[in-house]
Motif scaffolding. Structure first.
Motif, PDB file in Angstrom:
ATOM      1  N   ASN A 261     -48.412 -54.763 -75.048  1.00  0.00           N
ATOM      2  CA  ASN A 261     -49.534 -54.101 -75.977  1.00  0.00           C
ATOM      3  C   ASN A 261     -49.854 -55.713 -76.687  1.00  0.00           C
ATOM      4  O   ASN A 261     -50.668 -56.175 -77.497  1.00  0.00           O
ATOM      5  CB  ASN A 261     -48.979 -53.351 -77.544  1.00  0.00           C
ATOM      6  CG  ASN A 261     -48.620 -52.096 -77.261  1.00  0.00           C
ATOM      7  OD1 ASN A 261     -49.948 -51.944 -76.667  1.00  0.00           O
ATOM      8  ND2 ASN A 261     -47.580 -51.793 -77.694  1.00  0.00           N
ATOM      9  N   ILE A 262     -49.343 -56.753 -75.825  1.00  0.00           N
ATOM     10  CA  ILE A 262     -49.935 -57.851 -76.714  1.00  0.00           C
ATOM     11  C   ILE A 262     -51.164 -58.571 -75.459  1.00  0.00           C
ATOM     12  O   ILE A 262     -51.183 -58.023 -74.187  1.00  0.00           O
ATOM     13  CB  ILE A 262     -48.948 -59.001 -76.389  1.00  0.00           C
ATOM     14  CG1 ILE A 262     -48.278 -59.323 -77.236  1.00  0.00           C
ATOM     15  CG2 ILE A 262     -49.279 -60.797 -76.594  1.00  0.00           C
ATOM     16  CD1 ILE A 262     -46.705 -60.225 -77.236  1.00  0.00           C
ATOM     17  N   GLY A 263     -51.976 -58.689 -75.289  1.00  0.00           N
ATOM     18  CA  GLY A 263     -53.168 -58.768 -75.128  1.00  0.00           C
ATOM     19  C   GLY A 263     -52.663 -59.690 -73.639  1.00  0.00           C
ATOM     20  O   GLY A 263     -53.288 -59.838 -72.873  1.00  0.00           O
ATOM     21  N   ASP A 264     -52.424 -61.240 -74.019  1.00  0.00           N
ATOM     22  CA  ASP A 264     -51.936 -62.205 -72.556  1.00  0.00           C
ATOM     23  C   ASP A 264     -51.333 -61.993 -72.197  1.00  0.00           C
ATOM     24  O   ASP A 264     -50.127 -61.259 -72.429  1.00  0.00           O
ATOM     25  CB  ASP A 264     -51.915 -63.251 -74.390  1.00  0.00           C
ATOM     26  CG  ASP A 264     -52.822 -64.347 -74.733  1.00  0.00           C
ATOM     27  OD1 ASP A 264     -53.837 -64.120 -73.953  1.00  0.00           O
ATOM     28  OD2 ASP A 264     -52.635 -64.600 -75.613  1.00  0.00           O
ATOM     29  N   PRO A 265     -51.364 -62.076 -71.000  1.00  0.00           N
ATOM     30  CA  PRO A 265     -50.355 -61.986 -70.007  1.00  0.00           C
ATOM     31  C   PRO A 265     -49.167 -63.424 -70.577  1.00  0.00           C
ATOM     32  O   PRO A 265     -49.130 -64.272 -70.609  1.00  0.00           O
ATOM     33  CB  PRO A 265     -50.783 -62.921 -68.724  1.00  0.00           C
ATOM     34  CG  PRO A 265     -52.528 -62.211 -68.835  1.00  0.00           C
ATOM     35  CD  PRO A 265     -53.006 -62.653 -70.400  1.00  0.00           C
ATOM     36  N   ILE A 266     -47.256 -61.711 -70.265  1.00  0.00           N
ATOM     37  CA  ILE A 266     -46.054 -62.693 -70.508  1.00  0.00           C
ATOM     38  C   ILE A 266     -45.793 -63.190 -69.270  1.00  0.00           C
ATOM     39  O   ILE A 266     -46.030 -61.941 -69.076  1.00  0.00           O
ATOM     40  CB  ILE A 266     -46.019 -62.186 -71.467  1.00  0.00           C
ATOM     41  CG1 ILE A 266     -47.059 -62.521 -72.768  1.00  0.00           C
ATOM     42  CG2 ILE A 266     -44.120 -62.681 -71.941  1.00  0.00           C
ATOM     43  CD1 ILE A 266     -46.451 -61.080 -74.364  1.00  0.00           C
ATOM     44  N   PHE A 267     -45.109 -63.875 -68.886  1.00  0.00           N
ATOM     45  CA  PHE A 267     -43.937 -63.959 -68.095  1.00  0.00           C
ATOM     46  C   PHE A 267     -42.786 -64.269 -68.657  1.00  0.00           C
ATOM     47  O   PHE A 267     -42.408 -65.465 -69.970  1.00  0.00           O
ATOM     48  CB  PHE A 267     -44.288 -64.480 -67.100  1.00  0.00           C
ATOM     49  CG  PHE A 267     -44.315 -65.643 -66.455  1.00  0.00           C
ATOM     50  CD1 PHE A 267     -43.510 -66.379 -67.208  1.00  0.00           C
ATOM     51  CD2 PHE A 267     -45.983 -65.799 -67.130  1.00  0.00           C
ATOM     52  CE1 PHE A 267     -43.935 -68.283 -66.613  1.00  0.00           C
ATOM     53  CE2 PHE A 267     -46.229 -67.288 -67.304  1.00  0.00           C
ATOM     54  CZ  PHE A 267     -45.323 -68.243 -67.403  1.00  0.00           C
ATOM     55  N   VAL A 278     -42.474 -58.950 -66.672  1.00  0.00           N
ATOM     56  CA  VAL A 278     -44.360 -59.331 -67.462  1.00  0.00           C
ATOM     57  C   VAL A 278     -44.549 -58.021 -67.556  1.00  0.00           C
ATOM     58  O   VAL A 278     -44.068 -57.760 -67.889  1.00  0.00           O
ATOM     59  CB  VAL A 278     -44.977 -59.735 -65.848  1.00  0.00           C
ATOM     60  CG1 VAL A 278     -44.267 -60.564 -64.472  1.00  0.00           C
ATOM     61  CG2 VAL A 278     -44.905 -58.461 -64.302  1.00  0.00           C
ATOM     62  N   ASN A 279     -45.795 -58.608 -68.669  1.00  0.00           N
ATOM     63  CA  ASN A 279     -46.251 -57.829 -69.192  1.00  0.00           C
ATOM     64  C   ASN A 279     -47.165 -56.906 -68.142  1.00  0.00           C
ATOM     65  O   ASN A 279     -48.112 -56.997 -67.552  1.00  0.00           O
ATOM     66  CB  ASN A 279     -46.878 -58.449 -70.498  1.00  0.00           C
ATOM     67  CG  ASN A 279     -47.506 -59.008 -70.767  1.00  0.00           C
ATOM     68  OD1 ASN A 279     -48.063 -59.353 -69.613  1.00  0.00           O
ATOM     69  ND2 ASN A 279     -48.003 -59.337 -71.735  1.00  0.00           N
ATOM     70  N   ASP A 280     -47.783 -56.068 -69.211  1.00  0.00           N
ATOM     71  CA  ASP A 280     -49.068 -55.537 -67.950  1.00  0.00           C
ATOM     72  C   ASP A 280     -50.912 -55.846 -68.199  1.00  0.00           C
ATOM     73  O   ASP A 280     -51.142 -56.459 -67.022  1.00  0.00           O
ATOM     74  CB  ASP A 280     -49.626 -53.815 -68.756  1.00  0.00           C
ATOM     75  CG  ASP A 280     -48.549 -52.904 -69.618  1.00  0.00           C
ATOM     76  OD1 ASP A 280     -47.696 -52.979 -68.048  1.00  0.00           O
ATOM     77  OD2 ASP A 280     -48.748 -52.190 -70.050  1.00  0.00           O
ATOM     78  N   ALA A 281     -50.531 -56.865 -69.248  1.00  0.00           N
ATOM     79  CA  ALA A 281     -51.848 -57.959 -68.903  1.00  0.00           C
ATOM     80  C   ALA A 281     -51.816 -58.578 -68.156  1.00  0.00           C
ATOM     81  O   ALA A 281     -52.486 -59.177 -67.042  1.00  0.00           O
ATOM     82  CB  ALA A 281     -51.746 -58.888 -70.688  1.00  0.00           C
ATOM     83  N   PHE A 282     -50.136 -59.486 -68.093  1.00  0.00           N
ATOM     84  CA  PHE A 282     -49.798 -60.378 -66.434  1.00  0.00           C
ATOM     85  C   PHE A 282     -50.173 -59.720 -65.740  1.00  0.00           C
ATOM     86  O   PHE A 282     -51.051 -59.925 -64.796  1.00  0.00           O
ATOM     87  CB  PHE A 282     -48.402 -59.931 -66.067  1.00  0.00           C
ATOM     88  CG  PHE A 282     -47.658 -61.866 -66.028  1.00  0.00           C
ATOM     89  CD1 PHE A 282     -47.949 -62.694 -66.074  1.00  0.00           C
ATOM     90  CD2 PHE A 282     -48.237 -60.688 -64.352  1.00  0.00           C
ATOM     91  CE1 PHE A 282     -47.835 -63.592 -64.557  1.00  0.00           C
ATOM     92  CE2 PHE A 282     -47.446 -62.383 -62.990  1.00  0.00           C
ATOM     93  CZ  PHE A 282     -47.038 -63.152 -63.706  1.00  0.00           C
ATOM     94  N   CYS A 283     -50.039 -58.181 -64.775  1.00  0.00           N
ATOM     95  CA  CYS A 283     -50.464 -57.752 -63.987  1.00  0.00           C
ATOM     96  C   CYS A 283     -51.627 -57.347 -63.594  1.00  0.00           C
ATOM     97  O   CYS A 283     -52.442 -57.611 -62.526  1.00  0.00           O
ATOM     98  CB  CYS A 283     -49.379 -56.294 -64.023  1.00  0.00           C
ATOM     99  SG  CYS A 283     -48.086 -56.157 -63.381  1.00  0.00           S
ATOM    100  N   LYS A 284     -52.071 -56.882 -65.232  1.00  0.00           N
ATOM    101  CA  LYS A 284     -53.928 -56.516 -64.613  1.00  0.00           C
ATOM    102  C   LYS A 284     -54.668 -58.232 -64.080  1.00  0.00           C
ATOM    103  O   LYS A 284     -55.202 -57.869 -63.598  1.00  0.00           O
ATOM    104  CB  LYS A 284     -53.854 -56.649 -65.930  1.00  0.00           C
ATOM    105  CG  LYS A 284     -55.723 -55.580 -66.091  1.00  0.00           C
ATOM    106  CD  LYS A 284     -56.100 -55.325 -67.373  1.00  0.00           C
ATOM    107  CE  LYS A 284     -57.060 -55.179 -67.762  1.00  0.00           C
ATOM    108  NZ  LYS A 284     -57.663 -55.064 -68.946  1.00  0.00           N
TER     109      LYS A 284
END
Ligand SMILES: Nc1ncnc2c1ncn2[C@@H]1O[C@H](COP(=O)(O)OP(=O)(O)OP(=O)(O)O)[C@@H](O)[C@H]1O
Length: 975
Positions: A261-267, A278-284
């Motif tokens: 749910n965090i907008g910034d990509p995280i890994f 990795v989070n969704d934002a990262f993949c996106k």
């Protein structure tokens, strides 16, 4: 039994793989087969008839003895499996008694025995494991009826399930497993049997302590035919693990949820940069699938440079623990390059594992915008620089402005100076200040933009520049706060505009006033321009000639080919001067000289032709006339020389007069010497060669110089005379070469030199021998290079001037005395003409006397007709140091003094005049008159007989027809 069969049986027994011996009732061997022999280690034949117990007293152990005796006593078959010490092997013995004795079979079972022992051992071990295992184990017997019966379970099984051995052993699975699970369980068992593989499944099982989740593993046991005879089952209680797993899943899910749910990509990476999470934002942002990157480093997906950067940062953060924020680019799978800002921190878990946690911020668009802005700013500045456009922003309150670099460059401000209103006023050209002020005020008042051109003097160099200014006012809350404007340096354009105007006026004027015709024709042959001269020449109007396509009406069809060829040659640069006939409107052909030049654009492409046309009609006519005249003259000369020979005695002046055929205006002569001089003059005149006239003062050098010019091709251009001895030394250079204003004291204006005046014509340097030494190299330079240097001017000028020099000095002597340069002498001495002094050509004297008497008769209104023979003789005998000039002066004086028809020459009239020489008689100097007189006198002598033996034509050496022609031309009729 037949003997045949007996031997067959023997053979068979002999060859079976078991040992066989037979004993009679006395315990003696009656038969031993091969195998038994091998086992006993003896030849069968050596044992036949021998007693078993004597033969092997030690070898046969107690169990054998008992078994053999028991068989003999009981007559019952005995079986014995025993170890036979001497061979160290196990044998399975079968002892068959009969009335005749015993038959014994023995099979070597050593291998079987060992295997079985191992199995037994294993079984024992297994059993221990089986019983001691915590996991419940059960063994099912697979019955043909597809029934599964519990044949064994371990203690754990009994304990955990709280069941006694009795309650389960030999019970069918159907009785034990609850109804609900039965079909599933049976299905799994069947799968294991069919696939002959271990099968696992998860099930809830009612343990003593409550219902538990367990994994049941079933493994099939196969017999030698690969048939499944038993199933071994193990039950693993996984309740706790399940719980833990569920817990983990739950917490992971929870965490994942948060992270996603965090907008910034995280890994999260391990210490080897492998992505763990990795989070969704990262993949996106990188357009990647989680499953494709988890466990990987991303190194395969990015460029090598990017990889090395993030690897080194990862390493540094993992090892030092120092947080890192870095802007980097990532080009995933060769797609769009992302500019990201990544914050990387280190995390160490309880097991001392190091992780890297990264938070990315996608700054691509921000960066792009920044770059774009930078680019724009740069290109704006660049554009400003190129277009020489400067900008300023004037704060109307403070009256100061911020200015761009180009603005400062244009205006000549250094970077530190601040533009103020006052400063601007001092820079602006005073002429333009009022208008600028007015426009600016209006602009502030009305909000209109302004657009004006004005002049400034730059601040640093006070250089005049033309400015194109655009500007507008910026308002805030209705109040004018700033004034924003641009200035463009348009000086070059302005200059060009002015130059263009000048050049246009100039060229138009030139074209208009040009005596030569002019035509401009484009590459398609369209007439773009013609001048008046061409119209006059051809008789067509400008309207008739403009915009039409070649062939033009003034091209006669017979010249088309030649004209086209001429244009081709011009394009190729082979030639540009041509001669052909043009045609006037009235059809008349006329010869022209055409000079064509290609007109080129700035890229050196030919865009049109420029042709100048000269009408040669008059020139050719003149040439024809000259040729004709020459022809006539030479004919006449031939005729007259014949006459001269004949009439020499009659008239001594005749020859001299005849020579007048080479006469030039005002020049008379009668001597062969001067005649030679004139033929030299004729030879050189038509060339451009330098002529050096050498002769005493007054011999006629100037007259000859004029003659050279007159008959040269330069006759329509000026003949300029410079008397080198008459000009003061200090002025001679400027006199000859001209000077620029201010080049020396007294040079109050530009002066054009004689050389320049004579451009295209002839310069007569009289008294060249008196030319100061320092001037001589300059003349020499002109003779060598054809160029002069104006006094005080810059550079040199090329001129087309023909030099005729004259001197009465002996130049060779002057050279020896170092008063004249030898190199200049050689240059001047190209074509020397020596004019003999009058005393050496006394034949000229009578003619000159006549000539001057005639001249002064007119000047002083006299009627002098005669000169005495004595005076003439004295004149001839005189040595004439002043040459012709002296004679001329003398005759002038005499003419003034003479009051009657006879010329009285002071100093030459010592004796009274006996005979008088008629001046008039020979006065008519015209060739026609002389010829006429002469022909008439000959005709009279021949009694007007033209042809025949005593005819005049013979005396005159002419053909009768020629004589007749001449007579009619000269108007001679019989008197
Ligand atoms: N053959 C000639 N026929 C008629 N006049 C002549 C002839 N030769 C010379 N004169 C006249 O004699 C005068 C002197 O001639 P000119 O000036 O040409 O001589 P010059 O050799 O140039 O003299 P200087 O060397 O003194 O300049 C002029 O008036 C000229 O007209």
């Amino acid at each position: 039994m037949e003997k045949k069969f007996i031997s067959q049986i023997d053979f068979t027994i002999d060859n079976i793989s078991d040992g066989f011996v037979s004993l009679d009732n006395d315990w003696c061997y009656t038969f031993i087969n091969k195998k038994a022999g091998e086992f006993l280690g003896r030849k069968p034949s050596s044992l036949i008839g021998k007693n078993i117990w004597t033969e092997f007293p030690d070898g046969v152990g107690l169990p054998f003895y008992h078994a053999y005796y028991k068989a003999a006593e009981t007559q019952e078959t005995q079986y014995l499996k025993d170890y036979y010490e001497p061979l160290g092997r196990w044998f399975d013995n079968r002892i068959y008694p009969s009335k005749e004795g015993l038959s014994i079979y023995f099979t070597d079972i050593t291998e079987n025995k060992i295997a079985k022992d191992i199995i037994l051992q294993k079984e024992r071990e297994l059993n221990i494991i089986y019983e001691t295992l915590i996991q419940p184990i059960f063994i099912l017997k697979v019955e043909e009826t597809n029934q599964f019966k519990f044949i064994s379970v371990n203690n754990s099984f009994l304990n955990i399930l709280n069941i006694s051995e009795k309650e389960i052993i030999n019970k069918s699975i159907n009785d034990i497993v609850p109804e609900l699970s039965l079909s599933l369980v049976l299905g799994k068992y069947k799968d294991a049997i069919q696939s002959k593989k271990t099968i696992q499944w998860e099930e809830t099982i009612p343990y003593k302590t409550g219902v538990k989740t367990a994994i049941i593993t079933i493994s099939p046991l196969l017999d030698s035919k690969e048939n499944c005879t038993h199933l071994v089952g193990i039950i693993y209680d996984i309740t706790e693990r399940k719980k833990a797993e569920e817990q983990i899943v739950k917490s992971e899910k929870y965490l994942e949820n948060i992270i996603n749910n965090i907008g910034d990509p995280i890994f999260v990476k391990d210490d080897q940069s492998h992505l763990l999470l990795v989070n969704d934002a990262f993949c996106k942002i990188f357009k990647l699938e989680k499953k494709d990157i988890i466990g990987k480093t991303l190194a395969e997906n990015v460029t090598p440079e990017e990889k090395s950067i993030f690897f080194s940062i990862d390493k540094q953060v993992i090892s030092t623990g120092v947080e890192n924020i870095n802007e980097e680019t990532l080009t995933i799978n060769n797609e769009e390059t992302k500019i990201i800002s990544t914050k990387k921190t280190r995390f160490i878990d309880d097991n001392n594992n190091k992780y890297l946690i990264g938070i990315i911020r996608d700054i691509t668009s921000r960066k792009q915008a920044e770059l774009l802005l930078q680019e724009n700013e740069k290109s704006l500045l660049e554009a400003q620089k190129i277009a020489k456009i400067g900008s300023y922003n004037l704060n109307l309150k403070t009256q100061t402005a911020t200015t761009s670099i180009t603005f400062n460059e244009i205006v000549g401000l250094d970077a530190n100076s601040v533009l103020t209103f006052d400063l601007w006023r001092t820079i602006t050209h005073p002429e333009d200040i009022p208008n600028n002020q007015k426009v600016l005020e209006k602009c502030i008042r009305t909000g209109e933009k302004f657009d004006l051109e004005y002049k400034i003097f730059t601040k640093n160099k006070r250089e005049l520049k033309w400015i194109h200014g655009l500007g507008e006012v910026i308002y805030s809350n209705g109040e004018a706060i700033n004034f924003f404007g641009t200035i463009q340096d348009i000086t070059d354009r302005k200059k060009i505009e002015l130059d263009l105007k000048y050049a246009k006026d100039f060229s138009e004027g030139l074209i208009l006033t040009m005596a030569e015709g002019l035509a401009i024709v484009d590459l398609k042959g369209i007439s773009l321009d013609v001048n008046k001269a061409l119209c006059d020449m051809t008789g067509f109007t400008k309207e008739e000639l403009l915009g039409i396509k070649a062939p033009f009406p003034y091209w006669p069809s017979e010249s088309y080919e030649e004209i086209n060829l001429a244009f081709e040659k011009t394009i190729k640069g082979e030639d540009n001067r041509f001669h052909f006939n043009f045609m006037r409107k009235n059809g008349e052909r006329f010869p022209v000289s055409l000079c064509a030049k290609p007109l080129k654009d700035k890229d050196d492409n030919t865009v049109a032709f420029f042709a100048t046309v000269q009408d040669l009609t008059e020139q050719i006519k003149a040439e024809h006339k000259i040729i004709q005249a020459n022809l006539e003259l030479s004919n006449a000369n031939i005729e007259l020389s014949a006459l001269r020979n004949q009439l020499e005695q009659e008239n001594i002046y005749l020859r001299n007069e005849l020579d007048l055929v080479f006469n030039y205006e005002e020049m008379v002569y009668g001597s062969a010497e001067f005649s030679n001089v004139l033929s030299e003059v004729e030879k050189v005149a038509l060339t451009s060669a330098t002529v050096l006239l050498l002769g005493e003062s007054g011999t006629g050098k100037e007259l000859l110089a004029r003659a050279v010019h007159k008959i040269s091709l330069r006759s329509n251009k000026p003949l300029i005379k410079v008397n080198c001895s008459a000009i003061p030394r200090e002025l001679i250079e400027s006199e000859l070469f001209g000077h620029k204003k201010g080049s020396f004291t007294g040079a109050s204006s530009d002066k054009i030199g004689k050389f320049e005046l004579a451009d295209g014509g002839t310069l007569f340097l009289d008294e060249i021998g008196e030319l100061p030494l320092d001037m001589q190299p300059k003349i020499l330079r002109f003779l060598q290079e054809g160029e002069i240097e104006v006094v005080g001017g810059t550079g040199t000028r090329k001129l087309d001037v023909r030099i005729i020099a004259a001197t009465n000095r002996n130049l060779k002597e002057a050279i020896e005395k170092k008063q004249f340069r030898e190199d200049l002498y050689f240059r001047l001495n190209v074509f020397p003409i020596v004019i003999p002094p009058l005393r050496e050509r006394i034949d000229d004297i009578p003619l000159l006397v006549e000539h001057f008497v005639d001249k002064f008769n007119k000047a002083y209104t006299k009627n002098i007709k005669y000169i005495s023979d004595a005076a003439m003789a004295k004149l001839k005998a005189y040595n004439w140091p002043g040459n012709v000039r002296e004679l001329e002066n003398l005759i002038e004086r005499a003419s003034i003094l003479s009051n009657d028809e006879t010329l009285v020459i002071p100093g030459f009239e010592t004796e009274p005049q006996k005979s008088k020489l008629s001046i008039k008689k020979t006065k008519n100097l015209s060739l026609d008159a002389i010829q006429r007189n002469h022909i008439v006198s000959v005709l009279e002598r021949c009694d007007w007989k033209i042809s025949g033996p005593n005819g005049a034509s013979i005396l005159l050496g002419l053909k009768p027809s020629t004589l007749r022609d001449k007579m009619s031309k000269l108007g001679i009729k019989k008197q």
